[in-house]
Design an enzyme around this catalytic site. Structure first.
Site, mmCIF file in Angstrom:
data_model
loop_
_atom_site.group_PDB
_atom_site.id
_atom_site.type_symbol
_atom_site.label_atom_id
_atom_site.label_comp_id
_atom_site.label_asym_id
_atom_site.label_seq_id
_atom_site.Cartn_x
_atom_site.Cartn_y
_atom_site.Cartn_z
ATOM 1 C CD GLU A 111 35.955 -67.244 5.043
ATOM 2 O OE1 GLU A 111 36.732 -67.366 4.240
ATOM 3 O OE2 GLU A 111 34.753 -67.044 4.700
ATOM 4 C CD GLU A 153 32.735 -70.338 3.419
ATOM 5 O OE1 GLU A 153 33.379 -69.800 4.063
ATOM 6 O OE2 GLU A 153 32.167 -69.923 2.407
ATOM 7 C CG HIS A 195 34.583 -71.917 0.359
ATOM 8 N ND1 HIS A 195 34.976 -71.424 1.575
ATOM 9 C CD2 HIS A 195 34.585 -73.255 0.493
ATOM 10 C CE1 HIS A 195 35.611 -72.528 2.279
ATOM 11 N NE2 HIS A 195 35.328 -73.510 1.391
ATOM 12 C CD GLU A 196 32.605 -67.381 -0.629
ATOM 13 O OE1 GLU A 196 33.115 -67.721 0.436
ATOM 14 O OE2 GLU A 196 32.958 -67.756 -1.681
ATOM 15 C CG HIS A 214 38.418 -72.237 -10.819
ATOM 16 N ND1 HIS A 214 37.733 -73.393 -11.217
ATOM 17 C CD2 HIS A 214 39.620 -72.318 -11.259
ATOM 18 C CE1 HIS A 214 38.505 -74.111 -12.076
ATOM 19 N NE2 HIS A 214 39.748 -73.215 -12.111
ATOM 20 C CD GLU A 215 36.315 -65.772 -4.892
ATOM 21 O OE1 GLU A 215 36.592 -66.350 -3.889
ATOM 22 O OE2 GLU A 215 34.929 -65.581 -5.135
HETATM 23 C C1 NOJ Z 1 36.031 -66.792 0.489
HETATM 24 C C2 NOJ Z 1 36.392 -68.268 0.707
HETATM 25 O O1 NOJ Z 1 35.383 -68.877 1.985
HETATM 26 C C3 NOJ Z 1 37.791 -68.314 1.637
HETATM 27 O O2 NOJ Z 1 38.039 -69.481 2.164
HETATM 28 C C4 NOJ Z 1 38.692 -67.630 0.310
HETATM 29 O O3 NOJ Z 1 39.971 -67.748 1.242
HETATM 30 C C5 NOJ Z 1 38.153 -66.563 -0.067
HETATM 31 N N1 NOJ Z 1 36.945 -66.502 -0.640
HETATM 32 C C6 NOJ Z 1 39.234 -66.036 -1.321
HETATM 33 O O4 NOJ Z 1 38.846 -66.859 -2.473
HETATM 34 CA CA CA Z 2 33.375 -67.747 2.714
#
Ligand code: NOJ
Ligand code: CA
Length: 710
Positions: free
Chosen positions: A516, A510, A491-492, A412-413
């Site tokens: 990345e 994270e 993440h974030e 889920h972004e």
């Molecule tokens: C940041 C995340 O740290 C990364 O792993 C992810 O691929 C991108 N956002 C896209 O959601």
């Molecule tokens: Ca990130």
């Protein structure tokens, strides 16, 4: 009378009569027998009600750390001594409220109480299965003519913690709303002149994703915690916080040389914390050790969190995963639809075949849902969390995985549109639950580092990712997910403060520069970055760094964006950077070129019986050994910064009467991250606890070892 030693079970009741009465030692012995988890208990409760006291003290169980609380100067100040030397000079305490004004200057110590506890508790998963919580506690009531503020201190052998509590009182009815406009807590570093600090800036546009700086402590500005520094005499300290719930994160601001002041991240309207009478602050923590490795062997942060609130968590599964991920960061695939869309049914099934062949537990798939086309970074409110792209057949994929024994890992972004995410969260988790998805990676990338919230009047507000609002949102996603037996890898994220103890489905996060950055970061992660993380970011808890890149320089060794390590350093990361879930982040084709080295990634567990840091210096090098949960094999990870070095390690952590085959993955004689990163050697040796090993680490190199019990 039954007194529990668990710190949280005293919460809100520790000043009541029944908990402060003395109990006879015989009574205490029988209570200890009644409670199997209680290994020892000593209560020396001294409630000096209404007795004016100038200085009260409490020491760690080994007597090496002493906290003194004094009101000599007309306001409460605490001081910390370590081995008889002052490491934190008298430092202010207190809070400022919009309605009550300052609770600091003019407060005096009205009464105090002491307690001791020695308990141990079990983690459902972790770097250490059993954790000892041994500490002495001092609770002081501070007051002026109108208001009382309590402060609780705990002294452990590995550091201290303290927190404030504003209890209900005659002038302050329970639950009356309060706004905190400042926290006065200071950390006034003793011997600050020659102290060295490792830090990242706070309230910047990029959350926690910075390379760490090494400077004189005096040069530090506003910083995030864990904030680690070293005094001239070699003592290492790290300031952080534990159990950050419904409060703003504490950052630190150096407002005079050596004087760091708590600087709570504000709401968009400037208020730091919106709370009510009865609140507790998170614990302010200081880990203290003779040397750098001492910091790594501390469990202080976890010990200051509340026990598991989720009950049976056998559904939370540590493990290893691969995923449709690195291809997008390398620009080979897209998150959005089109000819190189990564998240297709056939590509996912190919990854599932790979995972099944090499015994991975899961396959992460990003870019499966609608909303990624166009400028997704600025259009988080366009994401659907339930509608898959036409070329991604969620039911077919999860059924395919189930046949192969591989789970789909969800994604889920939010792109920082948290109101939108909250509105769709229940459906999103229900869909995943229906299809057997038990782990979800969440994302909160946001332009300018600030998150978009739509308030109840429909007005868009921008909030910091570590302000009180977002502290609540991250935890909300975790508790909502728990209802569906789903674990969360944020993440974030908000920084870790040990809440995995209370919510074991908060499985990783994270919260620092991860792998990345090597694909597109400007600059990418430096050779010292992963020698810095264990002593800084990772003192707070697990990190989903996503190690294991084998094609270290897809655009050539001289390209700016490449991985600045040797290949065996990538292996060492699996042991050094603890996380209960670890990704093998590279593309399957790159593993198939180095199947011999890939064997280590296949073997290494992610859940441990015990862990021990053997050697290291902040930002230079580090060596960890960890024992697998079945208490059989041990694993070792060692890595260095740009300096090639030799490190001798005693193997006395191994079980004394066993022999082991050491399967060693090390840098070759000509290895060097810049020019020759693929020069590695895999060899075996028979060893026992009496032996030592000389580890030879190339420039930005590493060694990974499996000690297979024979
Ligand atoms: C940041 C995340 O740290 C990364 O792993 C992810 O691929 C991108 N956002 C896209 O959601
Ligand atoms: Ca990130």
């Amino acid at each position: 009378m039954f007194i529990k030693t668990n710190p949280i079970q005293f919460t809100g009741r520790h000043l009541t009569k029944s908990h402060t009465r003395q109990s006879s030692s015989r009574q205490k012995r029988s209570q200890a027998l009644l409670c199997p988890t209680l290994i020892a208990l000593a209560v020396t409760s001294l409630f000096s009600a209404n007795v004016f006291a100038k200085t009260v003290t409490v020491s760690s169980p080994n007597q090496q750390i002493q906290i003194s609380l004094s009101d000599d100067t007309g306001r409460p100040e605490y001081k910390i001594d370590f081995h008889g030397k002052t490491v934190i000079e008298p430092s202010r305490l207190g809070l400022v409220f919009q309605s009550l004004g300052e609770l600091g200057q003019g407060l005096q110590i009205k009464s105090s109480e002491k307690k001791s506890a020695d308990d141990k508790w079990q983690q459902p998963w972790g770097e250490q299965e059993w954790i000892r919580d041994q500490h002495n506690q001092l609770t002081a009531v501070l007051s002026n003519s109108k208001v009382q503020l309590e402060v609780e201190f705990k002294a452990f052998d590995d550091g201290i913690g303290f927190r404030y509590h504003l209890a209900q009182q005659a002038t302050l009815p329970a639950n009356s709303p309060l706004s905190i406009t400042d926290e006065l807590t200071e950390f006034n570093v003793g011997q600050a002149d020659k102290a060295t600090a490792w830090w990242i800036p706070a309230r910047g546009w990029n959350r926690y994703e910075y390379l760490y700086r090494t400077t004189a402590l005096k040069e530090v500005d506003r910083v995030h915690t864990p904030f680690t520094f070293k005094l001239a005499d070699g003592t290492h300290l790290s300031i952080h916080e534990a159990a950050l719930v419904d409060f703003a994160a504490m950052t630190l601001d150096q407002h005079r040389d050596g004087k760091l002041k708590a600087d709570l991240t504000p709401w968009s309207d400037g208020i730091r914390v919106k709370t009510q009478v009865g609140f507790y602050t998170p614990w302010r923590t200081i880990q203290i050790a003779d040397n750098a490795t001492g910091l790594l062997n501390s469990h202080l942060i976890l010990n200051l969190n509340e026990p598991n609130k989720l009950g049976d968590v056998t559904w939370v599964k540590p493990g290893k995963y691969v995923g449709i991920w690195w291809g997008m960061h390398l620009n080979e695939n897209t998150w959005g639809s089109g000819p190189t869309h990564g998240a297709t049914t056939s590509e996912t099934e190919r990854y599932m075949d790979f995972a099944a062949k090499y015994q991975f537990d899961g396959v992460l798939v990003e870019g499966w849902n609608e909303g990624w086309d166009g400028d997704w970074f600025h259009n988080g409110d366009q994401f659907s969390f339930t509608k898959a792209y036409a070329d991604f057949d969620l039911p077919a994929i999860t059924a395919y995985g189930a046949k192969k024994g591989v789970r789909l890992i969800g994604h889920h972004e939010t792109a920082g549109s948290v109101t939108h995410y909250r509105d769709h969260m229940a459906d999103a988790f229900a869909l995943y639950e229906k299809h057997g998805v038990t782990q979800v990676k969440t994302g909160y990338v946001a332009d300018g580092g600030q998150i978009k919230r739509i308030d109840d009047k429909g007005i868009t507000r921008h909030e910091w990712h570590d302000g009180q609002f977002m502290v609540g949102e991250y935890l909300h996603s975790v508790t909502e997910a728990a209802k569906h037996h789903i674990s969360i890898n944020s993440h974030e994220p908000i920084k870790d403060t040990g809440l995995r103890r209370t919510y074991p489905n908060w499985i990783s996060r994270e919260g620092a520069r991860g792998q990345e950055y090597n694909a597109w970061g400007s600059p990418p992660n430096s050779p010292e970055h992963t020698a810095m993380l264990p002593f800084t970011r990772m003192l707070s808890g697990p990190m989903d760094f996503t190690p294991g890149i084998f094609d270290l320089a897809p655009k050539g060794l001289d390209a700016q964006n490449r991985v600045q390590t040797t290949l065996t350093k990538q292996l060492a990361l699996y042991v050094v950077l603890y996380s209960p879930i670890q990704m093998a982040a590279d593309l399957p084709r790159n593993y198939e070129k180095h199947l011999d080295a890939f064997q280590f990634i296949r073997d290494v567990p992610t859940d441990w019986y015990q862990s021990v840091a053997l050697a290291g210096e902040v930002g230079d090098y580090v060596v960890f050994a960890r024992q697998a949960k079945d208490q059989g094999d041990w694993y070792l990870g060692a890595l260095t910064d740009e300096t090639a070095r030799k490190v001798t390690v005693k193997l006395d952590f191994l079980s004394p009467n066993k022999r082991y085959q050491a399967q060693i993955y090390r840098d070759g004689a000509k290895a060097d991250w810049k020019t020759n990163p693929y020069d590695y050697v895999i060899e075996t040796k028979e060893v026992s606890a009496q032996d030592s090993l000389n580890l030879v680490l190339a420039s930005s190199g590493g060694t990974a070892i499996r000690f297979k019990a024979l």
